[in-house]
Every structure is written in structure tokens, then in C-alpha cells.
Design a protein around this motif. Sequence first.
Motif, mmCIF file in Angstrom:
data_model
loop_
_atom_site.group_PDB
_atom_site.id
_atom_site.type_symbol
_atom_site.label_atom_id
_atom_site.label_comp_id
_atom_site.label_asym_id
_atom_site.label_seq_id
_atom_site.Cartn_x
_atom_site.Cartn_y
_atom_site.Cartn_z
ATOM 1 N N MET A 182 -30.763 20.688 -2.277
ATOM 2 C CA MET A 182 -31.971 21.030 -1.528
ATOM 3 C C MET A 182 -32.784 22.064 -2.294
ATOM 4 S SD MET A 182 -32.267 21.477 2.469
ATOM 5 C CE MET A 182 -33.879 21.531 3.233
ATOM 6 N N ASP A 183 -34.073 21.891 -2.342
ATOM 7 C CA ASP A 183 -34.904 22.860 -3.058
ATOM 8 C C ASP A 183 -35.085 24.117 -2.219
ATOM 9 O OD1 ASP A 183 -38.166 21.419 -2.332
ATOM 10 O OD2 ASP A 183 -36.348 21.616 -1.140
ATOM 11 N N SER A 184 -35.740 25.106 -2.811
ATOM 12 C CA SER A 184 -35.867 26.382 -2.111
ATOM 13 C C SER A 184 -36.836 26.217 -0.946
ATOM 14 C CB SER A 184 -36.355 27.459 -3.071
ATOM 15 O OG SER A 184 -37.597 27.077 -3.609
ATOM 16 N N ALA A 185 -36.299 25.797 0.185
ATOM 17 C CA ALA A 185 -37.139 25.562 1.352
ATOM 18 C C ALA A 185 -37.662 26.880 1.878
ATOM 19 C CB ALA A 185 -36.337 24.860 2.433
ATOM 20 N N PRO A 186 -38.896 26.902 2.367
ATOM 21 C CA PRO A 186 -39.452 28.150 2.869
ATOM 22 C C PRO A 186 -38.725 28.646 4.118
ATOM 23 C CG PRO A 186 -40.930 26.325 3.304
ATOM 24 C CD PRO A 186 -39.860 25.798 2.421
ATOM 25 N N SER A 187 -38.296 27.713 4.977
ATOM 26 C CA SER A 187 -37.578 28.158 6.159
ATOM 27 C C SER A 187 -36.160 27.601 6.108
ATOM 28 C CB SER A 187 -38.287 27.691 7.428
ATOM 29 O OG SER A 187 -38.087 26.319 7.600
ATOM 30 N N PRO A 188 -35.179 28.453 6.377
ATOM 31 C CA PRO A 188 -33.794 28.007 6.270
ATOM 32 C C PRO A 188 -33.442 27.069 7.418
ATOM 33 C CG PRO A 188 -33.883 30.189 7.180
ATOM 34 C CD PRO A 188 -35.282 29.807 6.867
ATOM 35 N N SER A 189 -32.348 26.346 7.236
ATOM 36 C CA SER A 189 -31.972 25.416 8.288
ATOM 37 C C SER A 189 -30.464 25.462 8.499
ATOM 38 C CB SER A 189 -32.390 24.006 7.909
ATOM 39 O OG SER A 189 -31.756 23.656 6.706
ATOM 40 N N LEU A 190 -30.079 24.993 9.657
ATOM 41 C CA LEU A 190 -28.658 24.878 9.979
ATOM 42 C C LEU A 190 -28.253 23.434 9.717
ATOM 43 C CD1 LEU A 190 -25.978 25.610 11.398
ATOM 44 C CD2 LEU A 190 -27.092 25.087 13.534
ATOM 45 N N ASP A 191 -27.344 23.225 8.770
ATOM 46 C CA ASP A 191 -26.919 21.867 8.456
ATOM 47 C C ASP A 191 -25.607 21.570 9.144
ATOM 48 O OD1 ASP A 191 -29.112 21.351 6.801
ATOM 49 O OD2 ASP A 191 -28.192 22.526 5.207
ATOM 50 N N VAL A 192 -25.601 20.494 9.913
ATOM 51 C CA VAL A 192 -24.411 20.111 10.662
ATOM 52 C C VAL A 192 -23.978 18.730 10.202
ATOM 53 C CG1 VAL A 192 -23.465 19.720 12.944
ATOM 54 C CG2 VAL A 192 -25.322 21.345 12.651
ATOM 55 N N ALA A 193 -22.699 18.600 9.877
ATOM 56 C CA ALA A 193 -22.177 17.272 9.535
ATOM 57 C C ALA A 193 -21.572 16.686 10.801
ATOM 58 C CB ALA A 193 -21.139 17.383 8.440
ATOM 59 N N THR A 194 -22.172 15.632 11.340
ATOM 60 C CA THR A 194 -21.663 15.053 12.589
ATOM 61 C C THR A 194 -20.565 14.044 12.271
ATOM 62 O OG1 THR A 194 -23.163 13.184 12.578
ATOM 63 C CG2 THR A 194 -23.971 15.222 13.558
ATOM 64 N N PRO A 195 -19.747 13.729 13.273
ATOM 65 C CA PRO A 195 -18.713 12.707 13.074
ATOM 66 C C PRO A 195 -19.325 11.338 12.760
ATOM 67 C CG PRO A 195 -18.303 13.970 15.051
ATOM 68 C CD PRO A 195 -19.658 14.357 14.576
ATOM 69 N N GLU A 196 -20.624 11.162 13.022
ATOM 70 C CA GLU A 196 -21.255 9.881 12.730
ATOM 71 C C GLU A 196 -21.656 9.787 11.262
ATOM 72 O OE1 GLU A 196 -22.114 11.702 15.445
ATOM 73 O OE2 GLU A 196 -20.844 10.443 16.703
ATOM 74 N N ARG A 197 -21.265 10.815 10.475
ATOM 75 C CA ARG A 197 -21.571 10.835 9.046
ATOM 76 C C ARG A 197 -23.068 10.913 8.787
ATOM 77 N NH1 ARG A 197 -17.460 9.693 5.136
ATOM 78 N NH2 ARG A 197 -15.531 9.698 6.321
ATOM 79 N N VAL A 198 -23.758 11.562 9.674
ATOM 80 C CA VAL A 198 -25.161 11.844 9.420
ATOM 81 C C VAL A 198 -25.278 13.353 9.454
ATOM 82 C CG1 VAL A 198 -27.510 11.556 10.216
ATOM 83 C CG2 VAL A 198 -25.843 9.781 10.631
ATOM 84 N N SER A 199 -25.971 13.921 8.484
ATOM 85 C CA SER A 199 -26.078 15.373 8.547
ATOM 86 C C SER A 199 -27.379 15.754 9.232
ATOM 87 C CB SER A 199 -25.990 15.970 7.153
ATOM 88 O OG SER A 199 -27.195 15.791 6.483
ATOM 89 N N LEU A 200 -27.235 16.610 10.241
ATOM 90 C CA LEU A 200 -28.404 17.117 10.948
ATOM 91 C C LEU A 200 -28.889 18.346 10.233
ATOM 92 C CD1 LEU A 200 -27.053 17.157 14.565
ATOM 93 C CD2 LEU A 200 -28.617 15.522 13.587
ATOM 94 N N SER A 201 -30.163 18.581 10.276
ATOM 95 C CA SER A 201 -30.667 19.817 9.713
ATOM 96 C C SER A 201 -31.668 20.406 10.688
ATOM 97 C CB SER A 201 -31.277 19.490 8.351
ATOM 98 O OG SER A 201 -32.317 20.322 8.080
ATOM 99 N N LEU A 202 -31.217 21.458 11.403
ATOM 100 C CA LEU A 202 -32.055 22.043 12.446
ATOM 101 C C LEU A 202 -32.750 23.289 11.897
ATOM 102 C CD1 LEU A 202 -29.385 21.773 15.239
ATOM 103 C CD2 LEU A 202 -31.293 20.242 14.836
ATOM 104 N N PRO A 203 -34.035 23.456 12.184
ATOM 105 C CA PRO A 203 -34.746 24.625 11.673
ATOM 106 C C PRO A 203 -34.287 25.905 12.376
ATOM 107 C CG PRO A 203 -36.180 23.348 13.092
ATOM 108 C CD PRO A 203 -34.905 22.581 12.994
ATOM 109 N N VAL A 204 -34.022 26.937 11.581
ATOM 110 C CA VAL A 204 -33.560 28.214 12.129
ATOM 111 C C VAL A 204 -34.763 29.062 12.511
ATOM 112 C CG1 VAL A 204 -32.452 30.372 11.472
ATOM 113 C CG2 VAL A 204 -31.387 28.204 10.901
ATOM 114 N N ALA A 205 -34.649 29.756 13.646
ATOM 115 C CA ALA A 205 -35.749 30.609 14.093
ATOM 116 C C ALA A 205 -35.710 31.937 13.360
ATOM 117 C CB ALA A 205 -35.657 30.830 15.597
ATOM 118 N N GLY A 206 -36.824 32.318 12.799
ATOM 119 C CA GLY A 206 -36.899 33.574 12.068
ATOM 120 C C GLY A 206 -37.233 34.747 12.964
#
Lengths: 325, 254
Positions: free
Chosen positions: B1-25
Motif C-alpha cells: 500500500m502506498d503512503s495513504a493520507p489517512s490510515p486505515s484498519l485492515d481486517v482479514a475476514t474468514p471469507e478471505r476478503v480484506s476489509l479496509s475501514l478508514p480510521v477517524a483522526g
Amino acid sequence: MAAPLPAFVTRRRPDWDALKELLDRQRAGTLRLGELRTLDVLYRRAAADLAHAQTFYAGTDVHRFLNQLCGQAYAAIYQPPRERLASTLAFFRQDFPRTLRANGAFVAASAGLFLLGILLGAVVVLLEPRGAELLVPEHLRDFIARKEMWTDGILTVSPPNAVASGIATNNLTVTIVTFASGILLGLGTVFVLINNGVHLGSVAALCVHEGMGGKLFDFIAAHGPVELSIVVIAGGAGLMVGQALIDPGELPRGQALALRGREAVKLVLGCAPFLALIAVVEGFVSPGDFFSSWVKASLGLALGGFFWLYLLRAGRGGAGAGAAS
Amino acid sequence: MDSAPSPSLDVATPERVSLSLPVAGIGYRCLAYLADLFILFVFWVIAYFTFTLLVSDVIGFFQGLSGLAQTLLVVGVFATQWVYWTAAEVLMDGQTPGKRLVGIRVVRVDGSPVGVLESAVRNLVRVVDSLPLVYAVGVLSVLLTRQHRRLGDLLAGTLLVREERIDLDKYTAPATGSVALPAAAHAERLTSEDVELILSFLTRAPELEPQARARLGTKLVERYGGLDEAGRATVLASPQSTEAFLRARVQTER
């Protein structure tokens, strides 16, 4: 080759809207049993769509939307079990005393620090009475100089139950601060413990020096044992947090901290009701001379004894089953 | 992942899809806190005024209160200070009223909802985060940690994620304007970035300055239209026809 973005959205959107509606219903608690299966199917489809979007439409609003939708569904589906009243009972019957015993070393260390503070305060004041000017707050010194207990005045101002609730909230605040300041590498807790110890030790020594030891004993005998135990337990919880920060062991520091934090807060939450109860004693029994010193002392010993008996014995039976859960 | 301006929470689900939720600053956090503070403040103001309206002799009323009522009062004041946050977060799925207003939510670091213990930890440590004044420790911690977590979050293993309101209508909005506009003759396929660009222009167009609206519309038509001179002139005649053409350009892309 992937379908163009608008076509993809038009084709898949009904499923997403349905999932969203089901999630709202789930949150409101009106989900029917039959709809659970639909929720599961829709979640899996949305997850597949998300994977698709990650590959072909990365960085678009659709991608962000699916991330959020799947995040909400994931949170709804993989929920940890809810804490209910039954688990509250189980917490006090087994979980709290067990956690305390498992972390006895920290509570012992906390007790040691507290005693060290008491000794320091007492020795300084006994060897050099003028040290009291440094360690004992001025308003307390005024009372002691007049040979009065500062606690005598409490009941003339307000009735005992108001005193009790005031004391309870005050003690809760002290307990919370003792625990929470453990996040400062444990140094905060160490400071709070020693500081409170020095305060108590120096006041006690000054009272003894001025010939008021009996009066002080009379005041703290009934509630002292339990109340000081709770401060020490909260200190133990703070030290657990500090230890996880300094020496996380085999886990990354963040994980170790979260794990120990969950354990440590159990000690604080477990102490809260006892703190409320002991405040009743401190408000009703301790001040004044309605009860004789001996009644107060034996009440204090009995309460302290029961408290520790509970902490050391409760939930011992079936320890194997508890360890598995 | 490149240097994203806003960080995110990456979750690996059992469905083998990774979620990426935006973190509140820190901005979202401050806003939510102020909103909660405001709610508590308004509550107390209303409580105070109704109380003084109903009871004329305030001091006498307090002295006349039974012991039980006085005790409840003290405990109630204590509760608004300590219990409000945890009770709200547990009952409202990780949101206090202020957080719901701002659109942020407390979750565990693995993306699952918070329980009583986590919420209690993060709200007990509030007392350290607010040291020495105006949450200085908490602010430092939020600024210095990658996922903008205050000390309470670190200890509880939680963080705040943002919930954006994303409108999908813009993708499915029907092409308006029945005027026969020249169809894009030899246009190449649009990539999803192009679609996103055109759609974001179309969403914002009504609020843009007329000049900027015309300029941007012209540029987009020139870039994606694939029209000849005559067609371009018809399309660019008015902002409405420009946008209708762009809308149709995106919609016909199936």
C-alpha cells in the motif's frame, strides 16, 4: 474483463440495499430468524463484490461503500457473545476472584509499595516531627494541633448517607486513577501508591506523636482494612498494565497491552461494588462515637476477613472448567 | 500500500476478503467529544432550570431531601461523569450520541464490536488522557500513533473508524434530457477512474461557479467525448446539455 462501473453498480445494488436494510433491522433488534440466512448469503455476496471491486475498481466510491458495508456486516455476524446478567453473576462468583489470584504477584507488589510509602511517611515524621510540615496538609495539621479529629465535623454538616455517597464517589475516583495511571509505564501507579502511603503514614505518625493515635484508630478501624485492600488491588491492576508495557513477553507490545488491559480492568470493576459498600460503613459507622472503638475494630476485621476470604476462596471449585472457558 | 493520507484498519475476514475501514483522526474525535460534552451540558442546564422552576427554595429542598434521595443524587452526578460513555458505547454498538452525530464508531482492533470490558477500559483511562488539561496526553497519543489511538484505546485494544455516507445514486441516476444529443462515435472504453472523475464532476456541477462549471465540462467532453466539431458545438451549447451528454456517456458504458 470487468464490467464498467455503472453497470456493475446497477446489477449488484439491489443485493447491497437489501443487506443494508437487514443490518439496520439487526441493529434495531427486529430481525427474524428466517432472515438470518438471507443476511449470511447477502454478506457473502457483498464480500465477493468487495473482492471484485478491490481488483477492478480500487479507490472508487463503490469500493469504499463495499468496504463499509462489509465492515458493518462483519461486525454484526462475527459478534463476541454479549455480557448479560448471568455473566455478571458468574463474573463475581468466579471470574473476578480467579483473575485476582492469577495476578497475586502484582497485588503483592502493589501492597509492598503502599507499605513502603506508609513506612517512609511514618519514619520521617517520627524521627523528625518538623517533617510533618512537609508531608501533612496544613488543614489537617491545624486540626491535629487543636487535638480534634477532622472527621468529627463531617456528621454535623450533612447526614451520614450523603457522607457515604460522597466518600464512595471519591474512593472510586482514587481507585480509577490508581489503575489508569498504570498506562504511564506503571510509573503513575507506583507514584500514586507511594504517595497515598506516605500521606497515610505521615498523618498517622503525627497523630500518634500528638497523642491522638487512639482517635485515628477509632476512625479508620471499621472501613480501613477493606478500603486499603481495594486501593492495593487497583494498584496491582495498574502494575499489570505497566508490566505489559515494559515487558510484553512474546507478543507485540500493542497486543500484550490490550490483553493485559482486559484482565486488569476486571480487578477494578470487581472492586467497585465493594467500594460502594465500604463507603456506607465509612459514612455511618466510622465517624463519631456512637459505636465503641472495639465494635468498630471487630467490624473492620470481620469485613476485611470476609473480603479476603471471598477473594481467595470463591470460584475455586471446578477450576478446570474455568480454565477451559 | 502506498503512503495513504489517512490510515486505515485492515481486517482479514474468514471469507478471505480484506476489509479496509478508514480510521477517524483527531478532528473527528474532537468533534464527537465536543458534541457529547454539549449534550451533557444541555442536559444539566435543562435539569437545572426545570428544577429551579419547580422548587422555589433550593437550599431548603436539598436539606429536606431524604437521605436516600441525596445519595441517589450524588451517585447520579457521578454516573454522568463515568458511566455515560461506557453505557452508551455498549448499548449503541460502539457509539455515543456525539460519535453517532459525527459518524464514527469504536471497534476492536480486529474490527469486531466493543464489549463491556473494552469500553470500560478505554473510558477509565480517560482520566489519564485528560491530563494535565484539555486532554493533552490523549491528543499527543492520537497524533503520534499510526492509527490515531489515545492511551485508553491502546490499553483497550480499540480504535475509532469513520462511517462515511456514500451515495450510490450517482452511478444509477438516469440520463436526463430528451434532446437528441450526438452519441460518442469512436470513443474508447472508460476506466473506472474516468467514470469516477466524470461522476464527481456531475455531482458537484450544480454548486460550481458558472465559469468553472463550463470550463471543466468542456475539458471532460474534449477528453472523453470523442466527438467531431459539429457534435462538440451542440453538446457544449449549454451546461445542461454538456452534463446530459456526460451522464449518457457514463451510462451507455455497459
